[in-house]
Design an enzyme around this catalytic site. Structure first.
Site, PDB file in Angstrom:
ATOM      1  N   ASP A 295      -1.988  -1.747  -0.377  1.00 43.69           N
ATOM      2  CA  ASP A 295      -0.870  -1.669   0.568  1.00 43.69           C
ATOM      3  C   ASP A 295       0.349  -2.425   0.023  1.00 43.69           C
ATOM      4  O   ASP A 295       0.212  -3.474  -0.613  1.00 43.69           O
ATOM      5  CB  ASP A 295      -1.321  -2.296   1.896  1.00 43.69           C
TER       6      ASP A 295
ATOM      7  N   HIS B  40       4.073   1.224  10.317  1.00 42.10           N
ATOM      8  CA  HIS B  40       3.704  -0.133   9.881  1.00 42.10           C
ATOM      9  C   HIS B  40       3.992  -1.099  11.024  1.00 42.10           C
ATOM     10  O   HIS B  40       4.716  -0.780  11.959  1.00 42.10           O
ATOM     11  CB  HIS B  40       4.518  -0.522   8.646  1.00 42.10           C
TER      12      HIS B  40
END
Ligand code: 13P
Length: 277
Positions: free
Chosen positions: A81, A203
């Site tokens: 990530d 996110h």
């Protein structure tokens, strides 16, 4: 079993749900979220950053997480990530990560596109799933003016040029500190999805109110990243167990993180239809 992010996302979209992408910093946190996935019979994405890999050792943590994913009874798709550097991406791809997220969101759009294209060339040649971000999701500690909500125009330009599999968009959520439903531009999610028809990624999923998830998932969000919420629960359990032996504290933290991850998985299903990931 080793999961495939693309398949998880496709199935989630087809059943009007999102795939939870859960960030971990430690092996006990990884155990907790895998237990949660198994208890819910839900596949999910297990995420780790380069900074965490630096601490544990890239090979050691990756082999450990892959081994845990293989043994899991549900699909667990490992992803790197927020990699801001191309060498991080290459290292993860070479180690066999099935998915990587390149974060060029602080770059001018043209440079973000150029670097993402380079990521895609390397990763796609090896069958790796790629997520990219356009706009910039706010982060605790950053000047507020750095936040940059994704416009439809730049989403289209980035998506068409970059060649990625999933598109992270900035629609008012924030990494770290919680935001409320009114901060999230649900309309923008729908407008971007209508224009690009790409699997969208939210996110900064920690702490957002339950009712919001159904709305953004229906709007086009297919993957929701959650990290802070799990870390917060971990710290609270460790703090509460200060007088215990470390192994007892870790066990308690693992149970609390698993319980919270189960709630998060349920939230991702909140748009109502039962999942078959
Ligand atoms: P939070 O830490 O705010 O949940 O965000 C996680 C995230 O977006 C990881 O990419």
């Amino acid at each position: 079993m080793i999961g495939n992010a693309k398949e998880l996302i496709t199935h989630a979209r087809a059943s009007n749900q999102a795939v939870p992408a859960l960030n971990i910093d430690s092996i006990d946190m990884a155990m907790a979220v895998i237990q949660a996935g198994e208890r819910c019979q839900a596949g999910f994405i297990l995420q780790v950053t380069a900074e965490t890999l630096d601490i544990w050792g890239w090979e050691f943590l990756t082999e450990t997480l892959m081994g845990m994913a293989e043994k899991a009874s549900v699909p667990v798709a490992l992803m790197l990530d927020h990699a801001k550097r191309l060498d991080y991406i290459r290292r993860a791809v070479d180690l066999g990560y099935p998915g990587v997220m390149f974060d060029g969101s602080a770059l001018p759009l043209s440079e973000n596109i150029a670097q993402t294209q380079e990521v895609v060339r390397y990763a796609k040649a090896r069958g790796t799933f790629v997520e990219g971000e356009v706009g910039h999701v706010a982060r605790d500690g950053e000047p507020p003016e750095w936040e940059h909500l994704t416009t439809v125009k730049e989403a289209v330009e980035y998506w068409e040029a970059a060649g990625i599999d999933a598109l992270a968009v900035a629609v008012g959520s924030k990494h770290g500190h919680y935001r409320s439903a009114k901060d999230i531009n649900v309309e923008r999610v729908g407008e971007i999805y209508a224009a690009v028809q790409a699997p969208l990624v939210l996110h900064g999923g920690s702490g957002l109110p339950a009712e919001l998830f159904g709305a953004v998932i229906r709007g086009g969000i297919a993957k929701v990243n959650v990290g802070t919420e799990l870390r917060r629960v971990w710290w609270a359990a460790m703090d509460a167990a200060r007088q215990s032996k470390p192994r007892e504290a870790l066990l308690s933290a693992r149970e609390h993180v698993a319980d919270r991850a189960i709630e998060i998985i349920h939230l991702m299903r909140s748009s109502g239809i039962s999942p078959q990931f």
